[in-house]
Scaffold this motif. Structure first.
Motif, PDB file in Angstrom:
ATOM      1  N   LEU A  43      -2.262  -7.993  -7.269  1.00  0.00           N
ATOM      2  CA  LEU A  43      -1.687  -7.381  -6.081  1.00  0.00           C
ATOM      3  C   LEU A  43      -1.946  -8.176  -4.805  1.00  0.00           C
ATOM      4  O   LEU A  43      -1.108  -8.173  -3.892  1.00  0.00           O
ATOM      5  N   ILE A  44      -3.103  -8.841  -4.714  1.00  0.00           N
ATOM      6  CA  ILE A  44      -3.459  -9.527  -3.466  1.00  0.00           C
ATOM      7  C   ILE A  44      -4.260 -10.781  -3.769  1.00  0.00           C
ATOM      8  O   ILE A  44      -5.122 -10.790  -4.651  1.00  0.00           O
ATOM      9  N   ASP A  45      -3.942 -11.839  -3.046  1.00  0.00           N
ATOM     10  CA  ASP A  45      -4.624 -13.130  -3.142  1.00  0.00           C
ATOM     11  C   ASP A  45      -5.573 -13.252  -1.945  1.00  0.00           C
ATOM     12  O   ASP A  45      -5.137 -13.083  -0.800  1.00  0.00           O
ATOM     13  N   PRO A  46      -6.863 -13.530  -2.165  1.00  0.00           N
ATOM     14  CA  PRO A  46      -7.785 -13.622  -1.031  1.00  0.00           C
ATOM     15  C   PRO A  46      -7.351 -14.632   0.022  1.00  0.00           C
ATOM     16  O   PRO A  46      -7.640 -14.459   1.212  1.00  0.00           O
ATOM     17  N   ALA A  47      -6.663 -15.680  -0.382  1.00  0.00           N
ATOM     18  CA  ALA A  47      -6.308 -16.750   0.553  1.00  0.00           C
ATOM     19  C   ALA A  47      -5.037 -16.475   1.337  1.00  0.00           C
ATOM     20  O   ALA A  47      -4.857 -17.002   2.438  1.00  0.00           O
ATOM     21  N   THR A  48      -4.127 -15.659   0.782  1.00  0.00           N
ATOM     22  CA  THR A  48      -2.814 -15.514   1.415  1.00  0.00           C
ATOM     23  C   THR A  48      -2.384 -14.071   1.664  1.00  0.00           C
ATOM     24  O   THR A  48      -1.485 -13.829   2.463  1.00  0.00           O
ATOM     25  N   GLY A  49      -2.974 -13.103   0.970  1.00  0.00           N
ATOM     26  CA  GLY A  49      -2.598 -11.710   1.171  1.00  0.00           C
ATOM     27  C   GLY A  49      -1.816 -11.127   0.017  1.00  0.00           C
ATOM     28  O   GLY A  49      -1.883 -11.615  -1.125  1.00  0.00           O
ATOM     29  N   VAL A  50      -1.066 -10.072   0.297  1.00  0.00           N
ATOM     30  CA  VAL A  50      -0.340  -9.337  -0.737  1.00  0.00           C
ATOM     31  C   VAL A  50       0.678 -10.265  -1.404  1.00  0.00           C
ATOM     32  O   VAL A  50       1.424 -10.990  -0.729  1.00  0.00           O
ATOM     33  N   ARG A  51       0.711 -10.227  -2.725  1.00  0.00           N
ATOM     34  CA  ARG A  51       1.501 -11.205  -3.474  1.00  0.00           C
ATOM     35  C   ARG A  51       2.993 -10.899  -3.482  1.00  0.00           C
ATOM     36  O   ARG A  51       3.827 -11.813  -3.450  1.00  0.00           O
ATOM     37  N   HIS A  52       3.362  -9.611  -3.559  1.00  0.00           N
ATOM     38  CA  HIS A  52       4.761  -9.250  -3.777  1.00  0.00           C
ATOM     39  C   HIS A  52       5.263  -8.356  -2.642  1.00  0.00           C
ATOM     40  O   HIS A  52       4.563  -7.449  -2.184  1.00  0.00           O
ATOM     41  N   GLU A  53       6.482  -8.604  -2.223  1.00  0.00           N
ATOM     42  CA  GLU A  53       7.087  -7.850  -1.122  1.00  0.00           C
ATOM     43  C   GLU A  53       7.030  -6.356  -1.371  1.00  0.00           C
ATOM     44  O   GLU A  53       6.800  -5.573  -0.451  1.00  0.00           O
ATOM     45  N   ARG A  54       7.241  -5.927  -2.602  1.00  0.00           N
ATOM     46  CA  ARG A  54       7.328  -4.485  -2.886  1.00  0.00           C
ATOM     47  C   ARG A  54       5.992  -3.770  -2.713  1.00  0.00           C
ATOM     48  O   ARG A  54       5.941  -2.531  -2.695  1.00  0.00           O
ATOM     49  N   HIS A  55       4.893  -4.529  -2.600  1.00  0.00           N
ATOM     50  CA  HIS A  55       3.574  -3.911  -2.419  1.00  0.00           C
ATOM     51  C   HIS A  55       3.085  -3.989  -0.973  1.00  0.00           C
ATOM     52  O   HIS A  55       1.947  -3.581  -0.691  1.00  0.00           O
ATOM     53  N   LEU A  56       3.929  -4.486  -0.064  1.00  0.00           N
ATOM     54  CA  LEU A  56       3.486  -4.639   1.323  1.00  0.00           C
ATOM     55  C   LEU A  56       3.230  -3.307   2.023  1.00  0.00           C
ATOM     56  O   LEU A  56       2.556  -3.274   3.051  1.00  0.00           O
ATOM     57  N   TRP A  57       3.749  -2.213   1.491  1.00  0.00           N
ATOM     58  CA  TRP A  57       3.443  -0.912   2.104  1.00  0.00           C
ATOM     59  C   TRP A  57       1.959  -0.588   1.991  1.00  0.00           C
ATOM     60  O   TRP A  57       1.436   0.233   2.747  1.00  0.00           O
ATOM     61  N   LEU A  58       1.255  -1.287   1.093  1.00  0.00           N
ATOM     62  CA  LEU A  58      -0.187  -1.116   0.913  1.00  0.00           C
ATOM     63  C   LEU A  58      -0.975  -2.283   1.509  1.00  0.00           C
ATOM     64  O   LEU A  58      -2.150  -2.484   1.170  1.00  0.00           O
ATOM     65  N   ASP A  59      -0.361  -3.041   2.396  1.00  0.00           N
ATOM     66  CA  ASP A  59      -0.963  -4.256   2.945  1.00  0.00           C
ATOM     67  C   ASP A  59      -2.353  -3.997   3.520  1.00  0.00           C
ATOM     68  O   ASP A  59      -3.326  -4.685   3.193  1.00  0.00           O
ATOM     69  N   ILE A  60      -2.478  -3.009   4.387  1.00  0.00           N
ATOM     70  CA  ILE A  60      -3.763  -2.737   5.036  1.00  0.00           C
ATOM     71  C   ILE A  60      -4.789  -2.242   4.015  1.00  0.00           C
ATOM     72  O   ILE A  60      -5.937  -2.713   3.969  1.00  0.00           O
TER      73      ILE A  60
END
Length: 361
Positions: A74-91
């Motif tokens: 779901l998330i890469d420590p270096a870059t953030g959330v991996r997939h657009e569809r999961h950005l609602w859980l970004d924070i």
């Protein structure tokens, strides 16, 4: 991940009441902003009993597409959330990842900024116009500034643009000038920013800038709808009458790729897409591009006090963010005591994640 890679076992979406210290009035385009409303947050649990949480704005997503996945999907420590569809859980995913790694979010983001971040007061709206049957006049705006100064704010962002919708154009523009000047007279050392919410055109805003040129505005925000030619003309006029004043853009329906060339030409000095709806993941990719062009960032945070805390963590982590927007108020069931707000500066904690315990039931 080299430490732990827990599996998500649940995602709960709940509402938390948000409370401003007073009713917040209108801006150039919209009516009353009320007393706070509800903050929608997502809480993510894992099989290792780690939890992360945070604001979730927008339409949301499919919880079933998240539950059962390892965090590394779901998330890469270096870059953030991996997939657009999961950005609602970004924070929430950034909070969870930092908790798993036992480090604050600002460290996860690189620790490139200062942990003590300057915060301006973003709650100075057009309260002189309320109520309709007996408007309180400019004294109401000055009283709000006094109240927020007593709470620790050392700078004020003033809403302007009264002539766009609420007053006769000439009278509204004159009131904008009057209030800007009166705030400066009352607080000679404060940072003063103004936000027109696209309530002017180029010619009218240049007249406003002429009338307050000696005020020393820190920035002018969203003076008119985005237009590359108008922003270039504003920058030339700004250079002539108030050269230290920054031009800030990017909150309203931002087309970031269209704004970047304008910023690279130095016709925009600050980009301010929202810290949640634009998100940490996109900001992580964007800030290095801005640094190379000499452009600053300052994520929009209005509406939710939690956003100010996220923006401060982002400033401490990514750097290139000299000041963030403060939203006076509180969010019920949230313990934000790890954040120290003194003399207009917010110091972010060295606690895991965003330093905010999961809200109690």
């Amino acid at each position: 991940m080299t430490l732990a890679d827990p599996t998500v076992t649940r995602v709960d979406v709940v509402g938390l009441p948000t409370r401003y210290p007073r009713r917040v009035g209108r801006n150039a385009r919209l009516g009353s902003h009320g007393t706070g409303g509800e903050s929608r947050v997502a809480v993510i649990g894992t099989d290792t009993r780690h939890q992360g949480w945070g604001l979730a704005e927008g339409p949301g997503g499919d919880v079933a597409d998240v539950v059962g996945r390892p965090l590394s999907d779901l998330i890469d420590p270096a870059t953030g959330v991996r997939h657009e569809r999961h950005l609602w859980l970004d924070i929430a995913l950034h909070d969870l990842l930092a908790v798993v790694h036992d480090q604050p979010v600002h460290a996860l983001l690189g620790g490139r900024g200062n942990r003590s971040v300057e915060v301006y007061d973003g709650a100075i709206y057009l309260d002189d116009l309320d109520p309709d049957d007996a408007p309180r006049g400019p004294a109401a705006v000055l009283e709000n500034c006094r109240s927020d100064a007593a709470a620790g704010y050392g700078g004020f962002k003033l809403k302007i643009g009264r002539g766009h919708r609420w007053m006769d154009r000439a009278a509204g523009d004159a009131r904008d000038v009057e209030i800007t000047r009166r705030v400066r007279e009352a607080w000679p050392d404060a940072r003063i920013l103004v936000d027109a919410n696209d309530g002017y055109d180029l010619e009218g805003f240049c007249r406003y800038l002429d009338a307050v040129a000696d005020v020393g505005l820190y920035w002018v925000e969203e003076p008119f709808p985005d237009d590359a030619g108008d922003l270039a003309a504003l920058r030339r006029h700004r250079d002539a009458v108030s050269p230290a004043t920054r031009i800030a853009e990017g909150e309203t329906s931002p087309d970031v790729e269209a704004l970047l060339p304008v910023a690279h030409r130095h016709d925009i000095d600050v980009l301010l897409m929202d810290v949640v709806s634009f998100g940490l993941t996109r900001w992580r990719r964007l800030v290095p591009r801005l640094a190379g062009a000499g452009v600053e960032a300052s994520p929009h945070a209005w509406g939710r006090p939690l956003k100010t805390l996220y923006a401060a963590q982002m400033a401490a982590g990514l750097g290139g963010i000299p000041i963030v927007e403060g939203v006076p108020g509180r969010t019920d069931r949230v313990d934000a005591s790890g954040y120290a707000f003194v003399d207009g500066h917010l110091t972010v904690p060295d606690r895991p994640g965003f330093g905010l315990p999961v809200p109690r039931p």
